[in-house]
Design a protein around this motif. Structure first.
Motif, PDB file in Angstrom:
ATOM      1  N   MET A 239       0.820  -1.211   0.000  1.00  0.00           N
ATOM      2  CA  MET A 239       0.000   0.000   0.000  1.00  0.00           C
ATOM      3  C   MET A 239       0.857   1.266   0.000  1.00  0.00           C
ATOM      4  SD  MET A 239      -3.126  -0.884  -0.241  1.00  0.00           S
ATOM      5  CE  MET A 239      -3.920   0.655   0.140  1.00  0.00           C
ATOM      6  N   LYS A 240       1.948   1.256   0.770  1.00  0.00           N
ATOM      7  CA  LYS A 240       2.843   2.418   0.802  1.00  0.00           C
ATOM      8  C   LYS A 240       3.432   2.691  -0.572  1.00  0.00           C
ATOM      9  CE  LYS A 240       4.274   1.911   5.615  1.00  0.00           C
ATOM     10  NZ  LYS A 240       5.364   1.495   6.501  1.00  0.00           N
TER      11      LYS A 240
ATOM     12  N   GLN B 290       2.234   1.761  -3.461  1.00  0.00           N
ATOM     13  CA  GLN B 290       1.179   2.213  -4.368  1.00  0.00           C
ATOM     14  C   GLN B 290       0.865   3.690  -4.144  1.00  0.00           C
ATOM     15  OE1 GLN B 290      -1.899  -0.667  -3.589  1.00  0.00           O
ATOM     16  NE2 GLN B 290      -1.188  -2.034  -5.207  1.00  0.00           N
ATOM     17  N   GLU B 291       0.836   4.116  -2.873  1.00  0.00           N
ATOM     18  CA  GLU B 291       0.594   5.532  -2.580  1.00  0.00           C
ATOM     19  C   GLU B 291       1.736   6.397  -3.119  1.00  0.00           C
ATOM     20  OE1 GLU B 291       0.058   5.786   1.643  1.00  0.00           O
ATOM     21  OE2 GLU B 291      -1.823   4.678   1.598  1.00  0.00           O
ATOM     22  N   GLU B 292       2.969   5.935  -2.932  1.00  0.00           N
ATOM     23  CA  GLU B 292       4.121   6.673  -3.456  1.00  0.00           C
ATOM     24  C   GLU B 292       4.054   6.753  -4.976  1.00  0.00           C
ATOM     25  OE1 GLU B 292       7.543   4.657  -1.929  1.00  0.00           O
ATOM     26  OE2 GLU B 292       7.131   5.265   0.134  1.00  0.00           O
TER      27      GLU B 292
END
Length: 118
Positions: free
Chosen positions: A100-101, A103-105
């Motif tokens: 998730m991190k 993907q957010e980045e």
């Protein structure tokens, strides 16, 4: 024109790298998920084996210390397997959080690169 081409190439490279990283993280999450499923199956099997053994011990004639030792052995095995399952679930959670991190980045990087190329 050269700056625009260079910016587009840079964006393409960043997206490709992020896609590779995301694919690797997806594979890691899938592997962790399979491990959790395997541990759950093993635990269910061992619990069933423990229950059968406990039922057999109740009908057995003989030394109660021997029966208690057998039951303790299976109880310890099941408890150890529960701990392993919990560790596998934690690893799965960590893997999902990492994915998730990234993907957010990736989303933030795309937004920044679009603003920079405009």
């Amino acid at each position: 024109v050269l700056l625009c081409v260079l910016s587009c190439v840079m964006v393409c490279v960043m997206v490709c790298v992020m896609l590779c990283v995301c694919r690797t993280l997806d594979e890691h999450v899938a592997k962790a998920d399979r491990l959790v499923e395997e541990k759950e199956r093993e635990l269910e099997e061992k619990e069933a084996e423990r229950d059968r053994t406990m039922n057999e011990c109740e009908t057995m004639k003989g030394d109660s210390n021997e029966k208690d030792a057998i039951i303790d052995k299976y109880t310890t095995l099941v408890d150890d397997m529960r701990k392993e399952l919990e560790e596998a679930r934690l690893e799965l959670l960590r893997s999902e959080e990492d994915r998730m991190k990234v993907q957010e980045e990736n989303v933030m990087a795309r937004g920044n690169s679009r603003r920079a190329s405009s």
